[in-house]
Motif scaffolding. Structure first.
Motif, PDB file in Angstrom:
ATOM      1  N   HIS A 185      25.412  -5.104 -24.423  1.00  0.00           N
ATOM      2  CA  HIS A 185      24.691  -4.278 -23.449  1.00  0.00           C
ATOM      3  C   HIS A 185      25.139  -2.827 -23.616  1.00  0.00           C
ATOM      4  N   SER A 187      26.348  -1.077 -21.190  1.00  0.00           N
ATOM      5  CA  SER A 187      27.357  -0.770 -20.156  1.00  0.00           C
ATOM      6  C   SER A 187      28.691  -0.235 -20.695  1.00  0.00           C
ATOM      7  N   ARG A 211      22.321  -9.765 -29.102  1.00  0.00           N
ATOM      8  CA  ARG A 211      22.730 -11.026 -28.472  1.00  0.00           C
ATOM      9  C   ARG A 211      22.519 -12.157 -29.457  1.00  0.00           C
ATOM     10  N   GLN A 225      18.451  -1.114 -24.659  1.00  0.00           N
ATOM     11  CA  GLN A 225      18.671  -0.958 -23.224  1.00  0.00           C
ATOM     12  C   GLN A 225      18.839   0.518 -22.897  1.00  0.00           C
ATOM     13  N   GLU A 227      21.087   2.565 -20.064  1.00  0.00           N
ATOM     14  CA  GLU A 227      22.101   2.466 -19.030  1.00  0.00           C
ATOM     15  C   GLU A 227      22.062   3.733 -18.201  1.00  0.00           C
ATOM     16  N   ALA A 310      21.473  -3.614 -11.412  1.00  0.00           N
ATOM     17  CA  ALA A 310      22.062  -2.376 -10.905  1.00  0.00           C
ATOM     18  C   ALA A 310      23.131  -2.698  -9.868  1.00  0.00           C
ATOM     19  N   PHE A 333      23.111   1.264 -13.495  1.00  0.00           N
ATOM     20  CA  PHE A 333      21.957   0.372 -13.685  1.00  0.00           C
ATOM     21  C   PHE A 333      21.714   0.207 -15.179  1.00  0.00           C
ATOM     22  N   GLY A 334      21.047  -0.872 -15.537  1.00  0.00           N
ATOM     23  CA  GLY A 334      20.746  -1.109 -16.953  1.00  0.00           C
ATOM     24  C   GLY A 334      19.433  -1.851 -17.077  1.00  0.00           C
TER      25      GLY A 334
HETATM   26  N1  PHE Z   1      24.587  -4.578 -18.421  1.00  0.00           N
HETATM   27  C1  PHE Z   1      23.793  -5.474 -17.591  1.00  0.00           C
HETATM   28  C2  PHE Z   1      23.007  -6.438 -18.509  1.00  0.00           C
HETATM   29  O1  PHE Z   1      22.921  -6.215 -19.681  1.00  0.00           O
HETATM   30  C3  PHE Z   1      22.815  -4.712 -16.740  1.00  0.00           C
HETATM   31  C4  PHE Z   1      23.500  -3.874 -15.689  1.00  0.00           C
HETATM   32  C5  PHE Z   1      23.895  -2.576 -15.961  1.00  0.00           C
HETATM   33  C6  PHE Z   1      23.744  -4.388 -14.425  1.00  0.00           C
HETATM   34  C7  PHE Z   1      24.513  -1.802 -14.972  1.00  0.00           C
HETATM   35  C8  PHE Z   1      24.347  -3.633 -13.444  1.00  0.00           C
HETATM   36  C9  PHE Z   1      24.728  -2.351 -13.759  1.00  0.00           C
HETATM   37  O2  PHE Z   1      22.507  -7.441 -18.036  1.00  0.00           O
END
Ligand code: PHE
Length: 364
Positions: A185, A187, A211, A225, A227, A310, A333-334
């Motif tokens: 991700h 993140s 993935r 994604q 972020e 998020a 959030f993502g």
């Molecule tokens: N990184 C998470 C995912 O890939 C998404 C996410 C990002 C959730 C930031 C909350 C905050 O599923």
């Protein structure tokens, strides 16, 4: 004229006559050049050879004979130049006849490139956030476990690791662990940014993620994604809602409704997923076709489409990068880029994004 003198002159005459005749046969540039070497060549040319006869001419007659020789030379040279010129003109004439070009014909259309729908979507989404004051940053795709998991409150053995089917880089560290992976991700960019910068932070981080997953119409083993992260004093959940609400309306239309529901991600608390009302059935869960009603497949009859995860940045994540979690709060959030494009343009299969079929790509 002495005999040597006239013999020499005859010789020159015959070189001239022969030369002029041969010149008429030369029609191609190579033939013309061969003629020049044969008759006017400085070392072995016929004229040069004939000039050697000058030695047989008594000295007092040489000026006269020399003048004849010059005339012959000039005649050959001039004939050569004239022939060359007329052949050139002829060639041009032929070209004009056979290779005419109608400059008024319309040109062939040159195929125009355009941005890939994934790139277009990334640009639209980042533009929506930069308009709100967010800054675009990027992080590495080959990432460390530390950033992808540890600093995000997902220690080794945490069950949340199973949710991210990870592609590991086949390399062991001193402890026999695999420290590197393809990020699952975006993140980890949160942790990287917070380690380098001090609040206030407002960043958006688009990029590719991976993935270990079976590929089908809704799953790819690599996708994109975006972020988002905002950290400051006094940031609340209300700021998160307002920001994402604004985003949804900018991207999906001004009459958009949004819904937040509780969800779990180890790096946020509380965590939510955000949905927008289904634009196909307008949130009703069913679509009317004539006087029939059919279940809406896009939202699976729920009236809502999930957009992203998020939440408020977990205090442990803030502490792990050295922030004082009593002073600072933040939201993150993502979202999946292809998913947004799929929803926005009604694309039926995520695999289209990587097969690069121009019939698909031309639609955007
Ligand atoms: N990184 C998470 C995912 O890939 C998404 C996410 C990002 C959730 C930031 C909350 C905050 O599923």
């Amino acid at each position: 004229m002495s005999s040597g003198q006239s013999e020499f002159a005859t010789q020159l005459e015959s070189v001239r006559n022969e030369g002029l005749k041969a010149l008429e046969q030369a029609a191609m540039p190579e033939q013309l050049e061969a003629w020049r070497v044969t008759y006017l060549g400085r070392r072995e040319g016929k004229l040069t050879l004939a000039m050697r006869g000058l030695s047989a001419v008594p000295p007092e007659s040489r000026p006269v004979v020399g003048a004849v020789a010059n005339q012959v030379k000039t005649a050959l040279e001039e004939a050569f130049a004239a022939r060359k010129q007329s052949l050139k003109a002829l060639a041009l004439e032929r070209m004009a006849q056979h290779e005419k070009l109608d400059v008024t014909l319309p040109g062939r259309p040159a195929p125009m490139g355009r941005l890939h729908p994934t790139t277009q979507t990334i640009r639209e989404v980042t533009a929506a956030f930069t308009a709100m004051g967010f800054q675009v940053v990027e992080g590495p795709e080959v990432e460390l476990d530390e950033y992808n998991f540890e600093l995000l409150n997902i220690p080794k053995g945490h069950p949340a690791r199973d949710k991210f089917d990870t592609i590991w880089v086949d390399q062991l560290d001193a402890n026999g662990d695999m420290p590197m992976l393809l990020r699952t991700h975006t993140s980890p960019v949160q942790a990287r940014v917070m380690q380098k910068m001090q609040p206030p932070i407002r960043i958006i981080a688009p990029g590719k993620v991976y993935r270990y997953e079976a590929v089908d119409a809704t799953h790819e083993w690599h996708f994109h994604q975006i972020e988002g992260l905002a950290v400051d004093e006094g940031i609340t959940f209300a700021n998160l809602k307002a920001t994402l609400y604004d985003f949804a309306r900018r991207i999906f239309g001004a009459d958009r409704r949004v819904r937040f529901r509780c969800d779990f991600f180890p790096f946020v608390e509380p965590g939510v997923d955000m949905s927008i009302d289904c634009f196909q059935c307008k949130g009703k869960g069913v679509i009317k076709i004539g006087n029939r009603t059919e279940p809406c497949r896009l939202c699976k009859e729920t009236g809502w489409i999930e957009m992203m995860g998020a939440g408020m940045v977990h205090p442990r994540v803030l502490e792990a990068v050295g922030y004082d979690s009593r002073k600072y709060t933040g939201f993150a959030f993502g979202m999946g880029v292809e998913r947004i494009a799929i929803l926005k343009y009604g694309i039926d299969d995520i695999r289209h994004f990587y097969t690069n079929d121009v019939r698909f790509l031309r639609q955007f």
